[in-house]
Design a protein around this motif. Structure first.
Motif, PDB file in Angstrom:
ATOM      1  N   HIS A 199       0.849  -1.203   0.000  1.00 34.31           N
ATOM      2  CA  HIS A 199       0.000   0.000   0.000  1.00 34.31           C
ATOM      3  C   HIS A 199       0.880   1.247   0.000  1.00 34.31           C
ATOM      4  CE1 HIS A 199      -2.612   3.114   2.062  1.00 34.31           C
ATOM      5  NE2 HIS A 199      -3.292   2.797   0.977  1.00 34.31           N
ATOM      6  N   GLN A 200       0.547   2.208  -0.868  1.00 37.18           N
ATOM      7  CA  GLN A 200       1.272   3.482  -0.940  1.00 37.18           C
ATOM      8  C   GLN A 200       0.770   4.354   0.197  1.00 37.18           C
ATOM      9  OE1 GLN A 200       3.770   4.154  -2.813  1.00 37.18           O
ATOM     10  NE2 GLN A 200       4.038   6.348  -2.508  1.00 37.18           N
ATOM     11  N   CYS A 201       1.474   4.284   1.324  1.00 30.69           N
ATOM     12  CA  CYS A 201       0.993   4.945   2.534  1.00 30.69           C
ATOM     13  C   CYS A 201       1.038   6.466   2.402  1.00 30.69           C
ATOM     14  CB  CYS A 201       1.820   4.517   3.742  1.00 30.69           C
ATOM     15  SG  CYS A 201       1.550   2.792   4.210  1.00 30.69           S
ATOM     16  N   SER A 202       0.068   7.095   3.043  1.00 35.72           N
ATOM     17  CA  SER A 202       0.014   8.555   3.118  1.00 35.72           C
ATOM     18  C   SER A 202       0.201   8.955   4.575  1.00 35.72           C
ATOM     19  CB  SER A 202      -1.331   9.065   2.583  1.00 35.72           C
ATOM     20  OG  SER A 202      -2.391   8.524   3.364  1.00 35.72           O
ATOM     21  N   THR A 203       0.072  10.239   4.860  1.00 39.40           N
ATOM     22  CA  THR A 203       0.259  10.711   6.237  1.00 39.40           C
ATOM     23  C   THR A 203      -0.834  10.212   7.167  1.00 39.40           C
ATOM     24  OG1 THR A 203      -0.918  12.742   5.629  1.00 39.40           O
ATOM     25  CG2 THR A 203       1.495  12.776   5.501  1.00 39.40           C
ATOM     26  N   THR A 204      -1.944   9.723   6.590  1.00 36.19           N
ATOM     27  CA  THR A 204      -3.046   9.233   7.433  1.00 36.19           C
ATOM     28  C   THR A 204      -2.885   7.761   7.792  1.00 36.19           C
ATOM     29  OG1 THR A 204      -4.328   8.835   5.419  1.00 36.19           O
ATOM     30  CG2 THR A 204      -4.673  10.926   6.561  1.00 36.19           C
ATOM     31  N   CYS A 205      -1.862   7.102   7.313  1.00 35.68           N
ATOM     32  CA  CYS A 205      -1.553   5.729   7.729  1.00 35.68           C
ATOM     33  C   CYS A 205      -0.709   5.829   8.995  1.00 35.68           C
ATOM     34  CB  CYS A 205      -0.794   4.987   6.639  1.00 35.68           C
ATOM     35  SG  CYS A 205      -1.738   4.747   5.113  1.00 35.68           S
ATOM     36  N   VAL A 206      -1.259   5.406  10.121  1.00 33.88           N
ATOM     37  CA  VAL A 206      -0.608   5.625  11.415  1.00 33.88           C
ATOM     38  C   VAL A 206      -0.506   4.317  12.186  1.00 33.88           C
ATOM     39  CG1 VAL A 206      -1.356   8.033  11.578  1.00 33.88           C
ATOM     40  CG2 VAL A 206      -2.826   6.205  12.462  1.00 33.88           C
ATOM     41  N   LEU A 207       0.363   4.326  13.190  1.00 35.67           N
ATOM     42  CA  LEU A 207       0.523   3.186  14.088  1.00 35.67           C
ATOM     43  C   LEU A 207      -0.479   3.292  15.231  1.00 35.67           C
ATOM     44  CD1 LEU A 207       4.408   3.173  14.156  1.00 35.67           C
ATOM     45  CD2 LEU A 207       2.996   1.315  13.267  1.00 35.67           C
ATOM     46  N   LYS A 208      -1.188   2.198  15.516  1.00 38.84           N
ATOM     47  CA  LYS A 208      -2.180   2.170  16.579  1.00 38.84           C
ATOM     48  C   LYS A 208      -2.003   0.899  17.405  1.00 38.84           C
ATOM     49  CE  LYS A 208      -5.790   4.712  14.061  1.00 38.84           C
ATOM     50  NZ  LYS A 208      -7.192   4.637  13.548  1.00 38.84           N
ATOM     51  N   GLU A 209      -2.611   0.918  18.569  1.00 39.60           N
ATOM     52  CA  GLU A 209      -2.620  -0.275  19.420  1.00 39.60           C
ATOM     53  C   GLU A 209      -3.967  -0.959  19.302  1.00 39.60           C
ATOM     54  OE1 GLU A 209      -1.643   0.375  23.469  1.00 39.60           O
ATOM     55  OE2 GLU A 209       0.517   0.451  23.102  1.00 39.60           O
ATOM     56  N   LYS A 210      -3.944  -2.292  19.392  1.00 41.16           N
ATOM     57  CA  LYS A 210      -5.179  -3.049  19.431  1.00 41.16           C
ATOM     58  C   LYS A 210      -4.998  -4.249  20.336  1.00 41.16           C
ATOM     59  CE  LYS A 210      -4.285  -5.932  15.353  1.00 41.16           C
ATOM     60  NZ  LYS A 210      -4.806  -6.383  14.042  1.00 41.16           N
ATOM     61  N   ALA A 211      -6.107  -4.719  20.889  1.00 38.20           N
ATOM     62  CA  ALA A 211      -6.070  -5.884  21.767  1.00 38.20           C
ATOM     63  C   ALA A 211      -6.100  -7.148  20.916  1.00 38.20           C
ATOM     64  CB  ALA A 211      -7.254  -5.866  22.727  1.00 38.20           C
ATOM     65  N   VAL A 212      -5.139  -8.017  21.131  1.00 41.37           N
ATOM     66  CA  VAL A 212      -5.018  -9.257  20.373  1.00 41.37           C
ATOM     67  C   VAL A 212      -5.008 -10.424  21.342  1.00 41.37           C
ATOM     68  CG1 VAL A 212      -3.584 -10.586  18.779  1.00 41.37           C
ATOM     69  CG2 VAL A 212      -3.735  -8.117  18.539  1.00 41.37           C
ATOM     70  N   SER A 228      -8.224   4.938   1.583  1.00 42.58           N
ATOM     71  CA  SER A 228      -9.033   5.826   0.744  1.00 42.58           C
ATOM     72  C   SER A 228      -8.273   6.313  -0.497  1.00 42.58           C
ATOM     73  CB  SER A 228      -9.508   7.034   1.559  1.00 42.58           C
ATOM     74  OG  SER A 228      -8.397   7.768   2.059  1.00 42.58           O
ATOM     75  N   ASN A 229      -6.937   6.358  -0.440  1.00 34.28           N
ATOM     76  CA  ASN A 229      -6.221   6.822  -1.630  1.00 34.28           C
ATOM     77  C   ASN A 229      -6.190   5.769  -2.738  1.00 34.28           C
ATOM     78  OD1 ASN A 229      -4.375   4.964  -0.671  1.00 34.28           O
ATOM     79  ND2 ASN A 229      -2.670   6.400  -0.518  1.00 34.28           N
ATOM     80  N   ASN A 230      -6.503   4.504  -2.373  1.00 33.59           N
ATOM     81  CA  ASN A 230      -6.608   3.406  -3.357  1.00 33.59           C
ATOM     82  C   ASN A 230      -5.363   3.325  -4.251  1.00 33.59           C
ATOM     83  OD1 ASN A 230      -7.836   1.191  -4.548  1.00 33.59           O
ATOM     84  ND2 ASN A 230      -8.902   2.409  -6.087  1.00 33.59           N
ATOM     85  N   LEU A 231      -4.188   3.495  -3.639  1.00 32.69           N
ATOM     86  CA  LEU A 231      -2.925   3.406  -4.387  1.00 32.69           C
ATOM     87  C   LEU A 231      -2.064   2.300  -3.807  1.00 32.69           C
ATOM     88  CD1 LEU A 231      -1.732   7.080  -5.063  1.00 32.69           C
ATOM     89  CD2 LEU A 231      -2.498   5.390  -6.735  1.00 32.69           C
ATOM     90  N   TYR A 232      -1.535   1.483  -4.684  1.00 36.37           N
ATOM     91  CA  TYR A 232      -0.659   0.382  -4.282  1.00 36.37           C
ATOM     92  C   TYR A 232       0.589   0.418  -5.166  1.00 36.37           C
ATOM     93  CZ  TYR A 232      -4.904  -1.291  -2.044  1.00 36.37           C
ATOM     94  OH  TYR A 232      -6.037  -1.387  -1.286  1.00 36.37           O
TER      95      TYR A 232
END
Length: 851
Positions: free
Chosen positions: A802-815, A836-840
């Protein structure tokens, strides 16, 4: 039963004698003819040759398996003889094998001496009469070389045609040469020297000049092996170039201490797919006492004999005895061993390159004057004749040469030209190791967790090997395999933590990696390859001053020329041979270690003869083992037990290209795909649309695809690897040969035929060209177009990121994970993509991607 007992007793990982006696006792209850353990240990199969003992100048004994003996067994084995290429091959475009490259094609030492024609054996240097296809007039020519052409059957003679000129009472040598199929050669002209009292050639394309005395004499010099062939009753002469591999390895299970130096060889005429199998790497000798160059003395004597005189062996392909000539084409080894073979002092001297005269101060500016064996031998004589130790030390520093005895210099091969730069130690364990340690060493603990999250979130579609998740803990212990995996995703993972200068260095290094591992080698692009390597070296010079003095950075400049001479880097890498070190180690571990050199050599000699007999090898067609034993030996279970790869071919439909891995459901919805067809609002029965050709469905987000046929979870690509649901893939449509990119959504059978469903990815265009991202990766968008096509149209899984943009961020989740068999919930960091940018981007640095 007897064969199985013998295989079990002489396995490279044998059982103890107590266990063996028990097993043999049990077998005797079924077959009373099973011999005792002592009988099986002493018995030797046909073709077996015991190791020969030699001693070093200091009296240290070591044991050698003669190369000529194992070479005879190789040629007597039908599978090896059938696959062995005897002539250089002119490729259609890219170099795929070592016999496509220039060293074998252009160096006269490796020219095949002769070829069999309708008029008998024809040698290089013979004058022949031939008639070209479509012509009725015979011509006379002088044979210069024999070779093959990729995609065409048969052997061709490279001939200089001679045209008779009556008014000049002689012949004119026509240039350039022409390729003549050997089937068109009608006769050998034995009295040509009598006919051609004078021979002329064109100078400046229009002026005829007579050949000089030396030029005229050289035309009528017979090949040195022609007389030997005639004296032996017309035996064919074949050329089998060798590659010699030498390395050091531990003789202990812990892989530390107890260093063994070893010599091995490979047949370069075998395709690289065959040469990658461990049983096609042939052991010569090993010792933990004798130095590597001391062991080379008897090897050099035998290699000189093989090159200049040849040996007589039985060829299972030609089914007759032949004279075998086997010169050394190259040495493959790591850089310290390569310097030792070249009598070079190594990376610690100021003139640190074994191939050229570059020094530490000029090494990053380009390649220096190339070293030559004759110059090295002269320099060694100068060092030895120096009057005092101070003068010797000064000369050694000046030349970068060691004056220690080196028998390798007695071979016809020039070690400076024939120790190509090996990419495992030079690229993966060189710049990649330096840069990874540099980046990881300065990251904080929080940043290292982020790197782990980026790796765990990375789509590993198309990767043959996975990178360990805990890179933060183990990066200092990485081996070549780990750096190879990391190199394919490093730019995408490390990008947020690199400065602009470091990005330039990493990008330039990734382009070198792509040149070596991800693209076919095309000789017409040699200038581009040189520029890629020079760009990396200059980037290091500007932005990584701590690496300026590293020899491996400079050696990368020699890579393109080595690939031009010896073929793609995969043909002269040591990765396959490094695996063979484990076999040498196993032979030592399972012996009593009282005489390790003898025990290892004896064990390999026994296994060589065992493989020869059980593979149907023979020196006489009437004396070969039965087909039942051959089939037994070629089973994967027996091959794995003996420590080699299986030679048996897959014959199950599920393992062939296009075969499906099935799910036991007679009707199922297509997982995550809930789509709607423009022309129809509802459920589509796929089987009602299936034809022999691919077709396209235009979809909306709310339609379910159902089929009453059996769904599959994976298919087999053309490269033999599994393509799983969710992988990005290369595929072709039935009516369109161009390779396209998509997402593999599922596969199924219908009326005995296999089909796959792929979601099409459309390339993003910039005018008429593909739009690229900052790392030269083509960009694609994911469409709502599904394509149903035969499963054999799926080529392989590939890497798309995926061609990441500034809105691609690191988050925590419960696994939810399992610890000590209890389910626990932990917070884990992951990379949350904004789709949403639909770019790869098409990962051009992945080894499975090849556009």
């Amino acid at each position: 039963m007897l064969a199985m007992a013998y295989l079990m007793v002489h396995s490279p990982r044998p059982m103890g004698h107590t266990n063996l006696r028990f097993v043999l006792h049990t077998l005797r209850t079924i077959c009373p003819e099973v011999p005792s353990l002592s009988t099986l240990l002493k018995y030797r199969l046909p073709g077996h040759s015991s190791p020969k003992m030699h001693t070093t100048s200091s009296g240290i004994p070591f044991y050698v398996n003669p190369i000529s003996d194992s070479l005879k067994m190789c040629l007597g084995t039908p599978e090896i003889a059938r696959n062995l290429v005897r002539y250089p091959v002119i490729p259609k475009g890219e170099f795929k094998e070592v016999f496509h490259a220039l060293r074998w094609r252009n160096d006269k030492r490796f020219f095949a001496p002769m070829s069999t024609t309708p008029c008998g054996n024809v040698f290089i240097g013979d004058f022949v009469e031939f008639t070209l296809l479509g012509s009725t007039t015979p011509s006379i020519g002088h044979v210069r070389q024999f070779l093959c052409q990729e995609g065409q059957d048969g052997v061709f003679a490279n001939v200089f045609a001679l045209e008779h000129v009556p008014y000049m009472e002689g012949y004119v040598l026509r240039e350039p040469s022409i390729l003549v199929p050997v089937q068109c050669i009608q006769a050998v002209v034995a009295d040509m020297q009598t006919r051609a009292q004078s021979v002329f050639k064109y100078q400046d394309n229009d002026t005829l000049v007579e050949l000089t005395g030396d030029e005229y004499t050289s035309l009528f010099v017979h090949h040195p092996l022609k007389e030997k062939s005639v004296q032996s009753g017309g035996m064919p002469v074949i050329m089998v170039p060798l590659t010699v591999f030498t390395d050091d390895t531990s003789g202990n299970k812990s892989k530390v201490w107890n260093k063994f130096d070893s010599w091995n060889y490979l047949l370069e005429g075998l395709p690289k797919k065959e040469n990658g199998k461990l049983h096609n790497i042939h052991f010569i000798c090993a010792s933990n006492k004798a130095r590597v160059l001391e062991m080379a003395v008897p090897l050099v004597q035998e290699l000189n004999l093989l090159e200049h005189e040849g040996i007589i062996a039985y060829d299972a392909s030609l089914q007759c005895k032949v004279i075998v000539v086997a010169p050394v084409l190259s040495f493959i080894c790591d850089n310290p061993r390569g310097a030792e073979l070249c009598s070079h002092l190594g990376a610690t001297t100021s003139k640190y390159c074994r191939i050229c005269l570059a020094d530490v101060s000029t090494g990053l500016q380009g390649i220096g004057e190339l070293r030559k064996k004759c110059d090295t031998m002269m320099q060694i004589r100068s060092i030895r004749s120096a009057r005092c130790q101070a003068d010797k030390k000064q000369l050694k520093k000046r030349f970068g040469i060691s004056a220690e005895p080196n028998p390798v210099l007695e071979l016809a091969v020039d070690p400076h030209e024939s120790t190509p730069v090996e990419v495992l130690h030079t690229l993966l364990l060189g710049p990649y190791k330096y840069l990874v340690r540099n980046v990881m060493g300065r990251l904080t603990s929080a940043q290292k967790l982020e790197v782990l999250a980026r790796i765990s979130s990375f789509p590993f579609s198309g990767f043959a090997i996975r990178l360990t998740r805990n890179i933060a803990k183990y990066y200092k212990s990485f081996v070549g395999r780990d750096f190879k995996a990391l190199a394919q995703l490093a730019l995408f993972v490390f990008l947020p933590y690199l400065t602009a200068g470091e990005i330039e260095v990493w990008f330039a290094l990734s382009k070198v990696f792509r040149m070596v591992y991800c693209q076919p080698f095309k000789p017409e692009n040699i200038a581009l390859y040189n520029a890629i390597c020079l760009d990396f070296v200059r980037a290091v010079d500007l932005h990584a001053p701590e690496l300026k003095g590293k020899l491996k950075i400079h050696l990368i400049l020699h890579l393109p020329e080595n690939m031009l001479m010896f073929g793609p880097a995969s043909t002269f890498n040591t990765e396959r041979c490094e695996s063979f070190n484990g076999t040498i180690r196993a032979h030592n571990i399972y012996a009593n270690r009282h005489a390790p050199s003898k025990d290892i050599a004896t064990s390999f000699a026994i296994q060589q003869s065992m493989r020869f007999v059980c593979s149907g090898g023979h020196f006489d067609p009437s004396e070969r083992c039965g087909d039942d034993l051959v089939q037994l030996y070629q089973s994967s279970e027996v091959e794995n037990f003996l420590g080699g790869g299986s030679t048996s071919s897959y014959n199950r439909a599920i393992d062939l290209h296009g075969g499906l891995r099935k799910i036991n459901k007679k009707a199922a919805a297509l997982g995550s795909v809930m789509v709607k067809v423009q022309e129809f609002d509802g459920i589509i029965a796929i089987n009602s649309l299936i034809s022999d050709h691919s077709f396209t469905l235009f979809l909306h987000p709310n339609t379910t695809l159902l089929t009453p046929v059996l769904w599959g979870r994976a298919s087999v690509g053309s490269n033999g690897q599994m393509v799983n649901v969710g992988d990005f893939v290369h595929y072709t449509e039935s009516r369109e040969p161009l390779i396209q990119v998509g997402v593999f959504l599922g596969c199924f059978e219908n009326e005995g035929k296999c089909f796959c469903i792929v979601r099409y990815m459309e390339p993003v265009m910039n005018g008429t060209a593909l739009r690229l991202n900052q790392f030269d990766c083509p960009l694609f968008t994911l469409t709502n177009i599904l394509r149903v096509l035969p499963s054999v149209n799926i080529s392989c899984s590939i890497s798309v990121v995926h061609q990441c943009s500034t809105t691609c961020v690191l988050k925590e989740k419960a696994v939810e994970t399992t610890l000590e068999r209890h389910k626990v919930t932990q917070n884990t960091l992951f990379l949350s993509h904004d789709w949403s940018n639909n770019l790869y981007c098409y990962n051009v640095f992945c080894m499975s991607n090849n556009m």
